[in-house]
Design a protein around this motif. Sequence first.
Motif, mmCIF file in Angstrom:
data_model
loop_
_atom_site.group_PDB
_atom_site.id
_atom_site.type_symbol
_atom_site.label_atom_id
_atom_site.label_comp_id
_atom_site.label_asym_id
_atom_site.label_seq_id
_atom_site.Cartn_x
_atom_site.Cartn_y
_atom_site.Cartn_z
ATOM 1 N N UNK A 51 -26.538 26.808 14.285
ATOM 2 C CA UNK A 51 -25.821 25.739 13.569
ATOM 3 C C UNK A 51 -25.958 24.340 14.203
ATOM 4 N N UNK A 88 -27.452 15.443 10.612
ATOM 5 C CA UNK A 88 -26.531 14.659 11.441
ATOM 6 C C UNK A 88 -27.218 13.654 12.335
ATOM 7 N N UNK B 119 -24.519 22.643 9.744
ATOM 8 C CA UNK B 119 -23.983 22.434 11.091
ATOM 9 C C UNK B 119 -22.654 21.693 10.956
ATOM 10 N N UNK B 120 -21.681 21.998 11.827
ATOM 11 C CA UNK B 120 -20.434 21.222 11.778
ATOM 12 C C UNK B 120 -20.695 19.728 12.012
ATOM 13 N N UNK B 121 -21.768 19.407 12.735
ATOM 14 C CA UNK B 121 -22.089 17.998 12.953
ATOM 15 C C UNK B 121 -22.457 17.291 11.645
ATOM 16 N N UNK B 122 -22.983 18.068 10.686
ATOM 17 C CA UNK B 122 -23.275 17.480 9.380
ATOM 18 C C UNK B 122 -21.986 17.147 8.637
ATOM 19 N N UNK B 125 -20.874 13.978 10.033
ATOM 20 C CA UNK B 125 -21.726 12.907 9.502
ATOM 21 C C UNK B 125 -21.264 12.496 8.097
ATOM 22 N N UNK B 128 -18.396 10.283 8.401
ATOM 23 C CA UNK B 128 -18.776 8.913 8.784
ATOM 24 C C UNK B 128 -19.370 8.148 7.610
ATOM 25 N N UNK B 129 -20.080 8.885 6.748
ATOM 26 C CA UNK B 129 -20.721 8.233 5.603
ATOM 27 C C UNK B 129 -19.747 7.959 4.458
ATOM 28 N N UNK B 155 -16.783 15.332 19.833
ATOM 29 C CA UNK B 155 -17.579 14.186 19.400
ATOM 30 C C UNK B 155 -16.774 13.322 18.410
ATOM 31 N N UNK B 159 -15.948 9.429 18.983
ATOM 32 C CA UNK B 159 -16.371 8.416 18.027
ATOM 33 C C UNK B 159 -15.190 7.803 17.275
#
Lengths: 95, 370
Positions: A51, A88, B119-122, B125, B128-129, B155, B159
């Motif tokens: 992931x 990301x 991904x959790x980061x997506x 993101x 943020x967008x 993160x 941020x």
Amino acid sequence: MCLAIPGQIVAFDDAQPLLARVDVGGVRRNVNVGLLADDPLIAGDWILIHVGFALSKISAEQAHDQLRMLQAMGEDALAIEEIRGYTFADGGERR
Amino acid sequence: MKYVDEFRDPQLIGGVAREIARSVDPHRHYRIMEVCGGHTRAIYRHGLRDVLPENIELVHGPGCPVCVLPTGRVDDGLAIAQRDDTILTCFGDMLRVPGTHGTPLELKARGADIRMVYSPLDALRIAQDNPAKHVCFFAIGFETTAPSTALTLLRARTLGVRNFSVFCNHVTIVPGMRAILDSPDMRIDGFVGPGHVATVIGCRPFEFVARDYGKPVVVAGFEPLDILEAILLIVRQLHAGEARVENQYRRIVLWEGNLAALRAMASAFELRPFFEWRGLGFISQSALKLAPAFADFDAEVRFRVPGVRVTDPKAAQCGEVLKGVLQPAHCKLFGTQCNPEHPVGALMVSSEGACAAYYRYVHRGEPVTA
Ligand code: SF4
């Protein structure tokens, strides 16, 4: 989500030390390497990606075994799709 | 030997299979549980049952994170998706899991903003967008996935992303195993331990299974050879009257696990006093919630999540299958009312689910190409 995808580190970006440029079957994306903080990585290293995060450092041989296994399970296309899907850090992470 | 010839070492596999056949006691029945859904899938995919002696019974464990999530939690997550100006993000595995009023995909078709992420980061993101929206990440998974959610939370805090939250459904595998060991209708002789969870938590957390319950645990990789070797090691321990944790997956798994991942989890999460698992009921200290320092990011703190409890349809036997009491095909709904096109339970949805794997590789006998 439970895929463990092998990839090879191509480069690091000094501005974003937690991200590594990784090649998976010709597709290149940034992957977060924060979970390997105890295990310094260099370009050329192979990692197992889960992931969007590198979960462990592996040998080249293990990486090829893992790739072969994904193929045998019919999951190699899914793995590439997942790697392509990481947005990301596309073109530099937003701050 | 059926499906295993695409592997680099069919001879090795044949050798281990023969060694197992030689080793087993014909008068004994062996019940071995593979804890992880990835193993379940590999076992069906490679037809490993066909190379094992008849008196070795492989029992599927609860290690499929989508499958153990009770319907009430799916409904709670979908309630968040129905708020105005909210985007719910989840892994693809969740999209077809039925809630009481439909799947996330069906809700999306009715207008809810639900997006799949890899991904959790997506998810972060997307937050943020879309600063005018709130973005919630529907987090699921065992210890393999929880560290990634933890780092994403760290993160988000660094941020200062204020329109992001996590609906946390991370579960921990060890209490699930303990619940199975304590269950009166359960008799398991040994466990194939979950390889990728062990990359994070290491082998030590499984020691109680050997120490307190006298059952062998062999942490294993996901190739046919790995799984067969693990079974052989379990059989050998049983014959020697031993119960130990062995690490068959040494090439990836360190005995101590991944300390950086454990640190990330420790800073972002704390244990819930109890959590409901489908089929296993409420299990104490078996799941994670966000630590108080992350309350601003905790969907359960920010929103009034209904906290519904929903009982499964009477005829559905997902619970029994998850506990390993019943094999998938023995569920009354299997293949008829419940199939991959119209799943009744999550076990028929997730690629790690025992019912989906059985349906695909055994029931329908999907051709296996090398
Ligand atoms: S066949 Fe369907 S209802 Fe029966 S146990 Fe499997 S997922 Fe549940």
